[in-house]
Design a protein around this motif. Structure first.
Motif: not given
Ligand SMILES: [Zn+2]
Length: 403
Positions: A64-66, A165-167, A192-194, A232-234, A253-255, A264-266, A324-326
């Protein structure tokens, strides 16, 4: 790396081979897409390995995220490389990944073709267009625009790429840009991103007032378009507001779980529960130094799977998956180069033990064989494994996409 039984119709295509390197674009020496770090297979018995192979043969396997590009070998060249706006997809490695569907997140905040800070509209369009141009010149990866593309990928020996797209930062205050991105193939977006944008607050912001009026309109537009919404980044309040405002399930989708690692990333339990109650899915992150735990302060497949089991115990096996976001190349080195763009430092705790890479989860090609081996080894049924590597995500796509 022991191969898995999920053969792709790969004909040897290399990224941008329709162009002439050195003439049409400046060449950079890229990292090795296969064998950059020693291969690692999560240890299982022969009988367990037979079950693993059966799962890859029969089930739809989804990440779900790479970010499936290959980074330059010399990361001091990274900014200059990024300015060229050309990312090289690791087709050969992906042909051995066992994956049938990949949520591809492109350059994201590092789309810095014209900007120092990222997330500019023209740079994002450049990024999406140039990657899909390369993809249009080969046959193994298909651009997934409808559910039928997800269903047919495995049958045809192909990999479906879901544009993500992450944001929404690049839409600025223009709702119609969501339609434009949908038209270009984007099927899932983070609100939103971080850092805060016009929609709401990111996880790095000290003051999160939730979704803005414009953010609520953007969520409704994404619902109508058939874009899967991600938080994920909200920030926590913005995430909860998004879940409440959306007419359809929302994803993380990635946390990982803040209950195991307090950054705060978790995600805290209440956000994870709200996501699941709405029918969504929480996919576990593996980027270096993210999903560690007090029990395993050194990032490994064990700490990653501890986050998986925590979320599964909290909200049930139907609401958990893997993102995994790798990427291909030195991910830790890249984090050091990009810590400003990616808000890395502000979301790490000091008691974490640093690693050079996450053994067994180093790149998009080795994650899923090891995840499935771990699940088989730890007694998960074939039915539960089928859910967490695929059908939980397909259920959300069926509820959020229009076709
Ligand atoms: Zn991210």
């Amino acid at each position: 790396m022991a191969s898995v039984d999920n053969k792709k119709n790969y004909d040897g295509y290399k990224a941008f081979q329709y162009l002439e390197p050195g003439v049409d674009y400046k060449e950079y020496k890229l990292a090795k897409e296969i064998g950059r770090v020693p291969a690692f297979d999560y240890p299982v018995s022969e009988e367990e390995e037979a079950i693993v192979q059966e799962i890859f043969r029969n089930d739809t396997i989804i990440s779900m995220h790479e970010h499936t590009f290959i980074a330059p070998e010399d990361l001091t060249e990274f900014y200059e490389f990024r300015r060229t706006g050309r990312d090289f997809t690791a087709y050969e490695a992906l042909s051995q990944s066992g994956l049938d569907v990949i949520f591809e997140n492109f350059m994201d905040g590092t789309a810095m073709v014209t900007s120092q800070a990222g997330w500019k509209w023209s740079d994002v369009i450049h990024d999406i267009g140039i990657r899909y141009s390369d993809i249009a010149h080969q046959d193994m990866i298909i651009k997934a625009e409808r559910l039928e593309d997800i269903y047919r990928a495995k049958k045809e020996g192909k990999i479906a790429f879901v544009g993500a797209l992450e944001s929404c930062t690049m839409i600025e205050n223009e709702l119609d840009r969501l339609d434009i991105l949908y038209g270009f193939g984007i099927r899932t977006m983070g609100v939103v991103y971080s850092e805060a944008n016009q929609l709401g607050a990111g996880l790095r912001e000290p003051n999160d007032a939730g979704l803005t009026v414009f953010g609520k309109e953007a969520v409704k537009r994404m619902n109508k378009l058939g874009i899967t919404i991600d938080v994920s980044h909200a920030g926590d309040k913005t995430a909860l507001d998004t879940i409440e405002t959306s007419d359809a399930p929302v994803t993380i989708n990635h946390a990982g779980a803040r209950g195991l690692w307090n950054t705060n990333r978790m995600k805290p339990d209440d956000v994870i529960k709200a996501c699941a109650e709405k029918g969504g899915v929480i996919a576990i992150e593996a980027a270096p130094h993210s999903t560690v735990t007090a029990k395993h302060p050194q990032h490994s497949i064990e700490s990653f799977m501890e986050h998986f089991e925590y979320v599964a115990n909290l909200v049930g096996i139907d609401h958990v998956a893997f993102g995994p976001d790798t990427l291909f190349g030195d991910h830790v080195g890249l984090h050091d180069v990009l810590s400003g763009q990616l808000s890395i430092k502000s979301s790490q705790k000091s008691d974490l033990q640093r690693v050079e890479y996450v053994k067994g989860l180093e790149n998009p090609a080795e994650c899923f064989p090891n995840i499935v081996r771990w699940l088989v080894k730890h007694g998960y049924s074939k039915e539960d494994i089928r859910k967490v590597v695929g059908t939980n995500i397909i259920r959300v796509l069926e509820a959020t996409w229009t076709k």
